[in-house]
Design an enzyme around this catalytic site. Structure first.
Site, PDB file in Angstrom:
ATOM      1  N   ASP A   1       0.422   1.194  10.013  1.00  0.00           N
ATOM      2  CA  ASP A   1       0.368   2.715   9.401  1.00  0.00           C
ATOM      3  C   ASP A   1      -0.806   2.371   8.189  1.00  0.00           C
ATOM      4  O   ASP A   1      -0.783   1.666   7.902  1.00  0.00           O
ATOM      5  CB  ASP A   1       1.370   2.815   8.916  1.00  0.00           C
ATOM      6  CG  ASP A   1       1.578   4.989   9.090  1.00  0.00           C
ATOM      7  OD1 ASP A   1       0.583   5.320   8.744  1.00  0.00           O
ATOM      8  OD2 ASP A   1       2.410   6.213   9.824  1.00  0.00           O
TER       9      ASP A   1
HETATM   10  C1  BGC Z   1       0.591   8.678   9.008  1.00  0.00           C
HETATM   11  C2  BGC Z   1       0.614   8.177  10.520  1.00  0.00           C
HETATM   12  C3  BGC Z   1      -1.400   8.578  10.416  1.00  0.00           C
HETATM   13  C4  BGC Z   1      -2.148   7.904   9.231  1.00  0.00           C
HETATM   14  C5  BGC Z   1      -3.338   7.864   9.408  1.00  0.00           C
HETATM   15  C6  BGC Z   1      -0.193   7.780   8.258  1.00  0.00           C
HETATM   16  O1  BGC Z   1       0.588   8.651   6.561  1.00  0.00           O
HETATM   17  O2  BGC Z   1       1.852   8.080   8.744  1.00  0.00           O
HETATM   18  O3  BGC Z   1       1.261   8.917  11.311  1.00  0.00           O
HETATM   19  O4  BGC Z   1      -1.606   8.611  11.600  1.00  0.00           O
HETATM   20  O5  BGC Z   1      -1.342   8.321   8.338  1.00  0.00           O
HETATM   21  O6  BGC Z   1      -3.729   9.163   9.217  1.00  0.00           O
END
Ligand code: BGC
Length: 730
Positions: free
Chosen positions: A279
């Site tokens: 993540d």
């Molecule tokens: C989220 C993810 C997301 C990532 C990229 C994070 O804040 O938890 O689900 O894919 O950002 O945008």
């Protein structure tokens, strides 16, 4: 042979002998990367007659160590023509490698207009429709590609441990089987056209937004396997996502993205052969992460910079084999998803939404809406020439109220303070007005800013349709399950003024309903996306029937939920400590299993949803077929309208297993005309990835089926199971 066994057999190893040299059939390169066009024969990995495994091996054979390192970081992997990323320099990538662009996408293509704003995934889950989830996946990938994005960071799954988890609308409910099946369908859809990849997220036990990056989900092994790992196991058995994203939280004090479960459970036990991507900013180390099985750092290089990797190599804390394996997994997954063979368009199209995509959005909004209450058949609306309908509440209309709230706010979950999806909805007020006109009835609207005025408007009307909502989404858990902006008071006032009041709820999770006994009808519409108006109007008048069923329990109050002590939720941060300790002491008793185990009546149970017709169940038979069970029953439409019923099959394991309550082991949809019936036969397979008959034996480290008496129950919700039978397994 099971899929995981198959995967293990062709276990990831770039040591695998290089292929015999075949004459090349070189595909058109999927990139503007300079070396490609003029020297196709310099790129043997573009031979599409070879397997993804063979092509990845060829590419990495031709790569230097630092070229391999590019695959370990999103920005360096996905932008082959660039060499400097946030001050970190890489060598040029080998030729014939694609430009790859990630986009967030459990709900739709984010951060841009000209796309379809689909209903939130929780609404998709409420349809219980594998077909619609796959259809949405296709539409989503198609729109993403048109917007120059070929990897969709979605779908997402969690286990619904608390309805207060901020991202509940982004996930698929509280049941492993339902969410695993629907996530798999979404992934198959996204990857169906062979030019886009899906990334299943967030692995694992990511059940709250409060301190999501500084909390530890403390879980016993059996619970981890049966509750939190299981939906991923099911999804990975039934689909092949290019990537799996590890989550922000720690699991038992080790960050998910450096937790040995990546290698030991996800890759080894489940046989997952794609790549693991972190993540955003969820990586905390270099060597421990790589050694645990994190293949790619999301976004820019921070922990997987060439410098840090070289240091770790010199220190002997990682090996080149681990680097090779990580690079191999990324390259192989990109190849398998078709990213090397389908170049992104040179420019992003302004509008990629199509009539077919909007029809899918409307179908999900219709079939995902759940009819919770319909006292004395207030619905479908029976309107005529003299009927007046009062439509009340800010989210019914595209004109913002005094605090700026309008229908667009109910379109999707929130991302910080705004809706995650750019959305210009067809507002309910618009569609209700148009539909009412067909019966020559009239509509009056009040946005609810002034409760007394709204009540007065309702008092003058024959029927009141009042909207209640609250916003939730990424970054924060809501403080309660109460409606926003004084919604409870507004509904109560309207209900007192008009006894024919129907409530439409637009929420991302369960809602407390202090006014439930005062109103005649309640519809849970979730965040219904841009087609909210047409979907709702068709349901209100019965132009289409309700088929939605709750994919999560609705408690009467937060005190009734399984996580009702501070140690369980939101967890406790001791003085001077940076990590919040979240105690998963409820164990297996999550979702409906908790309510069953404790004998607590929820406000509305898992699997529940009314229809404009009635269904009856009979003729249940349960028989053994080797180690499996065959369950057969008949469902009949005994009402006077056509409808689609989702029949649910639950299994109660012998008490010796210590399992709480029962578990969903199958569901099936049947479209039935009035008077029609269907005999449904489901096979409950012991060796299936959902392990319907088994529990996780911690001592033996495997799934195990206990001898004893099993009860099979069949019906229309987890609390309405008119047919049941028992069978003994030895
Ligand atoms: C989220 C993810 C997301 C990532 C990229 C994070 O804040 O938890 O689900 O894919 O950002 O945008």
């Amino acid at each position: 042979m099971s899929k995981s066994a198959r995967r293990r057999r062709h276990s990831v190893s770039i040591a695998a002998a290089l292929l015999t040299t075949l004459p090349l059939a070189v595909a058109a390169p999927a990139t503007a990367h300079p070396a490609t066009a003029s020297h196709p024969s310099a790129c043997p990995w573009m031979d599409t007659r070879k397997s993804a495994d063979q092509r990845a091996t060829l590419l990495l054979k031709a790569s230097t160590l630092d070229q391999k390192l590019r695959w370990l970081v999103e920005h360096a992997a996905n932008n082959p023509a660039q060499t400097v990323f946030s001050g970190v320099t890489y060598p040029a990538q080998v030729p014939c490698t694609p430009t790859v662009t990630y986009t967030d996408g459990p709900d739709g293509v984010r951060g841009t207009g000209g796309v379809t704003a689909f209903p939130a995934p929780i609404s998709q889950a409420a349809t219980w429709s594998v077909r619609l989830s796959e259809q949405k996946g296709r539409a989503l990938a198609d729109e993403a590609f048109g917007k120059q994005k070929n990897v969709v960071l979605g779908p997402g799954i969690a286990s619904g441990r608390t309805p207060l988890s901020g991202r509940t609308p982004e996930y698929l409910g509280e049941d492993s089987l339902l969410s695993g099946e629907l996530a798999a369908a979404g992934i198959r859809g996204i990857q169906a056209d062979g030019r886009s990849g899906a990334v299943l997220k967030h692995y694992v036990a990511n059940e709250q937004e409060t301190d999501r990056s500084t909390s530890s989900s403390n879980i016993d092994e059996r619970t981890l396997r049966q509750v939190y790992n299981l939906p991923f196991e099911i999804a990975l058995d039934r689909s092949d996502p290019a990537g799996v994203m590890c989550s922000y939280n720690q699991i038992n004090s080790v960050y998910a993205c450096e937790n040995p479960i990546l290698d030991d459970v996800l890759k080894d036990d489940l046989g997952y052969d794609g790549y693991v991507v972190s993540d955003f900013y969820a990586v905390h180390s270099t060597a421990p992460s790589l050694a645990a099985g994190l293949d790619q750092e999301l976004n820019r290089p921070i922990h997987y910079t060439p410098e840090k990797i070289h240091q770790a190599l010199s220190a002997g804390t990682i090996t080149t084999r681990q680097i090779d394996e990580a690079a191999y997994r990324v390259v192989r997954a990109y190849l398998a998803a078709g990213l090397f063979d389908h170049a992104l368009p040179a420019t992003a199209a302004a509008d990629v939404s199509t009539a077919a995509h909007r029809a899918t959005a409307r179908a999900i909004a219709e079939q995902g809406s759940v009819l919770l209450k319909n006292d004395r058949d207030i619905l479908p609306l029976k309107t005529g020439r003299k009927t007046t309908i009062a439509v009340i509440g800010a989210t019914a209309s595209n004109t913002p109220d005094s605090s700026g709230i309008s229908a667009a706010d109910a379109c999707s979950m929130r991302f910080r303070d705004t809706p995650a999806m750019t959305c210009t909805p067809v507002a309910p007020l618009e569609s209700i007005t148009a539909r009412a006109a067909r019966t020559q009835s009239s509509v009056v609207f009040d946005n609810g800013d002034d409760v007394a005025a709204a009540a007065a408007t309702a008092a003058e009307a024959d029927v009141a349709v009042v909207f209640g909502w609250y916003g939730m989404g990424e970054f924060a858990d809501p403080a309660s399950l109460s409606l926003a902006d004084g919604g409870d008071a507004l509904i109560s006032a309207v209900a007192k003024a008009n006894r024919n009041t129907v409530v439409v709820l637009e929420t991302g999770s369960a809602v407390t309903m202090p006014w439930i006994d005062e109103v005649r009808g309640v519809i849970e519409a979730w965040y219904p996306g841009e087609q909210q108006g047409p979907a709702l109007a068709r349901l209100l008048w019965g132009d289409t029937n309700f088929t939605g069923k709750l994919p999560m329990s609705f408690p009467k109050s937060i005190a009734d939920t399984p996580t009702n002590t501070p140690a369980q939720y939101p967890g406790v941060k001791a003085e001077g400590q940076t990590i919040r300790q979240v105690d998963y002491s409820e164990g297996l008793a999550v979702g409906y299993k908790w309510y069953d185990q404790q004998g607590i009546d929820p406000l509305f149970p898992f699997g529940y949803g009314l229809s404009y017709t009635d269904y009856r169940y009979d003729r249940l038979t349960v028989s053994k077929q080797g180690r499996d069970l065959a369950v057969s029953f008949r469902v009949r439409n005994v009402g006077d309208r056509a409808g689609t019923e989702t029949s649910q099959v639950y299994l109660t394991l012998p008490s010796s297993t210590g399992e709480p309550g029962k578990r969903l082991v199958g569901f099936r949809q049947a479209a039935l005309k009035p008077g029609a019936s269907q005999t449904i036969t489901l096979k409950i397979r012991e060796k299936s990835a959902d392990h319907p008959l088994s529990y996780w034996d911690v001592r033996k480290d495997r799934w195990r089926t206990a001898a004893g008496t099993y009860t099979v129950s069949v019906g229309s919700s987890s609390r309405s199971l008119p047919q049941s039978d028992t069978i003994r397994l030895n």
